[in-house]
Design a protein around this motif. Structure first.
Motif: not given
Length: 300
Positions: A120-143
């Motif tokens: 749906l997009t080429e530019h995704l901005i993810l915001v959350a307080r728990n950066m550990n969980r957020l970074n794990k999610l973003s890494e799986s999306i990037r892969q």
């Protein structure tokens, strides 16, 4: 075969109390409501509003084996994704950037995966307080989606770069402020209690705020006021209805829903379309917005 009936039960706590009282006391109140539901004859329990996040998406209630439990977040993710597709059609920017606030949460994590899998997009901005969980999610999306630019932050100010903003936080405060939004931003507020205030529109008349994850259930009779326009329901409630219609025999969405669960509940929405179960026309603070109301299909 008779069709199921249901009850909407209120937990006698405010949003602030749910988030600030000792967790054991809050869960105890929710347990009392579940006992009442069981006494009425319920077979399946749906968690609405803050009853889901304060029970870890239902995980704190799994000791119950006499009832099926769902947090309603699979259908919420599906309907939110369909809402994003509709907003993309209305967005003047050719390739709109999408920001998801509360991206690491139960609805947010499933929604982010749906956004990526549906391209749906080429530019995704993810915001959350728990950066550990957020970074794990973003890494799986990037892969899995190397063509999508994914940014992460705990700072709300990065939202200014987004054309479409999806709000999925668990808070009793209005988190989204005028300075967080770019000119002409489209906001999908998927929170209950909502984290936007109507004064935001008067301070920023250039933006649009849409009530998120509202489902058309015109084929179902609701006796009473559930604080939404007639013929509509929140997606979490609609998910419970769908599972009841299907006679689903076990727990469904607990913790974070999977793409498979989102796909399944989306299939049930199609199966029981005679009752509605489609994304409702856009509303803003309960008032219908003008639009062409097309029908979209998204895949898990």
């Amino acid at each position: 075969m008779s069709e199921p009936i249901g009850w909407v039960l209120a937990v006698p706590l405010s949003a602030k109390q749910m988030l600030e009282l000792p967790p054991k006391k809050v869960v105890s109140k929710i347990e009392e409501a579940i006992k009442k539901a069981a006494a009425l004859g319920a077979d399946i329990i749906g968690l609405g509003a803050l009853t889901s996040p304060v029970t870890m998406g239902g995980q704190k209630l799994l000791k119950r084996t006499n009832l099926s439990i769902t947090n309603g977040n699979a259908l919420t993710a599906v309907m939110t994704c369909e809402g994003i597709v509709r907003l993309i059609e209305q967005c003047p920017t050719p390739a709109p950037a999408i920001a998801v606030i509360g991206a690491s949460g139960s609805v947010g994590s499933c929604l982010v995966r749906m956004i990526a899998s549906n391209r749906l997009t080429e530019h995704l901005i993810l915001v959350a307080r728990n950066m550990n969980r957020l970074n794990k999610l973003s890494e799986s999306i990037r892969q899995d989606n190397r063509d999508i630019d994914v940014r992460t932050s705990y700072d709300m100010n990065v939202v200014r770069e987004a054309d479409i903003v999806v709000l999925l936080t668990s808070s009793s405060d209005n988190l989204l402020q005028p300075e967080h939004l770019k000119e002409g931003a489209l906001v999908l507020d998927d929170t209950q209690p909502r984290n936007t205030d109507s004064t935001l529109l008067s301070r920023r008349p250039d933006i649009t705020i849409v009530d998120g994850a509202m489902v058309d259930i015109n084929g179902i009779v609701i006796n009473g006021d559930i604080n939404v326009p007639s013929g509509l329901a929140y997606a979490c409630l609609a998910e419970t209805m769908l599972l009841a219609l299907e006679g689903h025999p076990a727990h469904f969405s607990i913790g974070n829903p999977t793409l498979e669960q989102a796909n399944y509940i989306g299939t049930l929405a199609q199966k029981y379309r005679r009752y509605g179960f489609s994304l409702a026309p856009f509303h803003s603070f309960g008032k219908k917005l003008p639009h062409d109301n097309p029908t979209y299909e998204v895949k898990g």
